[in-house]
Design an enzyme around this catalytic site. Structure first.
Site, PDB file in Angstrom:
ATOM      1  N   ASP A 189    -110.323  -1.410  -3.012  1.00 35.72           N
ATOM      2  CA  ASP A 189    -110.842  -0.035  -3.044  1.00 35.72           C
ATOM      3  C   ASP A 189    -112.176  -0.083  -3.777  1.00 35.72           C
ATOM      4  O   ASP A 189    -113.193  -0.466  -3.195  1.00 35.72           O
ATOM      5  CB  ASP A 189    -109.794   0.870  -3.722  1.00 35.72           C
ATOM      6  CG  ASP A 189    -110.074   2.344  -3.548  1.00 35.72           C
ATOM      7  OD1 ASP A 189    -111.210   2.769  -3.812  1.00 35.72           O
ATOM      8  OD2 ASP A 189    -109.167   3.107  -3.161  1.00 35.72           O
ATOM      9  N   PHE A 199    -106.889   8.286   1.137  1.00 40.83           N
ATOM     10  CA  PHE A 199    -105.771   7.634   0.451  1.00 40.83           C
ATOM     11  C   PHE A 199    -104.710   7.253   1.468  1.00 40.83           C
ATOM     12  O   PHE A 199    -104.184   8.084   2.203  1.00 40.83           O
ATOM     13  CB  PHE A 199    -105.186   8.506  -0.663  1.00 40.83           C
ATOM     14  CG  PHE A 199    -104.408   7.664  -1.618  1.00 40.83           C
ATOM     15  CD1 PHE A 199    -105.064   6.895  -2.581  1.00 40.83           C
ATOM     16  CD2 PHE A 199    -103.030   7.566  -1.532  1.00 40.83           C
ATOM     17  CE1 PHE A 199    -104.354   6.062  -3.440  1.00 40.83           C
ATOM     18  CE2 PHE A 199    -102.314   6.738  -2.390  1.00 40.83           C
ATOM     19  CZ  PHE A 199    -102.981   5.988  -3.345  1.00 40.83           C
ATOM     20  N   ARG A 248     -93.673   2.985   0.162  1.00 46.21           N
ATOM     21  CA  ARG A 248     -93.648   1.546   0.478  1.00 46.21           C
ATOM     22  C   ARG A 248     -92.664   1.297   1.621  1.00 46.21           C
ATOM     23  O   ARG A 248     -92.765   0.305   2.333  1.00 46.21           O
ATOM     24  CB  ARG A 248     -93.238   0.733  -0.756  1.00 46.21           C
ATOM     25  CG  ARG A 248     -94.252   0.801  -1.905  1.00 46.21           C
ATOM     26  CD  ARG A 248     -94.072  -0.368  -2.858  1.00 46.21           C
ATOM     27  NE  ARG A 248     -94.538  -0.092  -4.195  1.00 46.21           N
ATOM     28  CZ  ARG A 248     -95.775  -0.294  -4.643  1.00 46.21           C
ATOM     29  NH1 ARG A 248     -96.697  -0.772  -3.824  1.00 46.21           N
ATOM     30  NH2 ARG A 248     -96.099  -0.021  -5.884  1.00 46.21           N
TER      31      ARG A 248
END
Ligand code: HPA
Ligand code: MG
Length: 256
Positions: free
Chosen positions: A174, A223, A236
């Site tokens: 990022d 995001f 996840r």
């Protein structure tokens, strides 16, 4: 007319992903190849894929389906084997976000190892990093990116990597701060060589300019969750890489 078709559905009509133009293949100035997901790429409607019921309200859209990740990973594995030749490597997984890309990449290298004339001996290792959020963090949403110092909080001591060819496997670069610091920690133990494979590279104005050696996809400044990428430990357990929506951010934010 085609213009009336919601761009999210264009893919199913044309039988092509909207980002599969020749433009999507980019070679950046350092000669590294990646698939570019454009800023205006709407990805895919949630209804076009299987999404866990418990996340249906929390996502905007699917950006990268797991099958595409898998196919891209196969090519990265080939590029890695070609570059490393027959030198043994230690593939170092950065937990937790890197675990899916790591296992899929290692599996693809294993397929090449048992089916082609050349093979690279591989060892695997794992580390977990903790980054400390600065109070003046520039993170654009609550709880998201951290900009502070990092500390290795799990896995073997980095000392075991001295003299080894290390391939660091990350889910996402990022700002690049975490990787820059990890590379500094690595340099201190004197590996023979260090390369970095990151599934995703985010286009963000906060980038420190770090570019990994192997890149799966260059992605917009959004995001992303799924395929082991989390938002406060959630998502996840989502297969595809998706864009979180405001409902998801609110529902899974850390409230104190
Ligand atoms: N998603 C998940 N984790 C992250 C991201 C992201 O977009 N950026 C940095 N860590
Ligand atoms: Mg994370």
């Amino acid at each position: 007319s085609l213009q009336l078709i919601d761009p999210r559905f264009r893919c199913s009509v044309a039988g092509l992903s909207p980002n599969m133009t020749t433009n999507s293949m980019k070679i950046n100035t350092s000669g590294k190849s990646f698939i570019k997901i454009a800023d205006d790429d709407k990805g895919y409607h949630l209804d076009q894929f299987c999404i866990p019921k418990h996340y249906e309200e929390d996502l905007e859209r699917v950006l990268i389906p797991e099958g595409l990740i898998y196919d891209r990973t196969e090519r990265l594995a080939r590029d890695i084997v070609e570059a490393f030749g027959t030198e043994p490597i230690v593939v170092l997984c950065v937990l937790k976000g890197g675990y899916k890309f790591f296992t899929d990449l290692v599996d693809k290298i294993k397929v090449i190892n048992r089916n082609s004339g050349r093979s690279i001996p591989m060892a695997v290792d794992f580390i977990r990093l903790k980054s400390y959020m600065k109070p003046e963090s520039e993170s654009y949403y609550q709880n998201e990116s951290s900009t502070g110092k990092i500390e290795v909080i799990g896995g073997d001591n980095l000392d075991s990597l001295t003299g080894k060819n290390v391939l660091i496997v990350e889910d996402i670069i990022d700002t690049g701060r975490t990787m820059k610091q990890l590379l500094e920690l690595m340099a201190a133990v004197h590996p023979k060589s260090v390369k970095v494979a990151s599934l995703l590279l985010k286009r963000t104005p906060l980038s420190v300019g770090y570019i990994p050696d192997y890149i799966g996809f260059e992605v917009p400044n959004l995001f992303l969750v799924g395929y082991a990428l989390d938002y406060n430990e959630f998502f996840r357990d989502l297969s595809h890489i998706c864009v979180i929506n405001s409902n998801g951010k609110e529902k899974y934010s850390i409230k104190d």
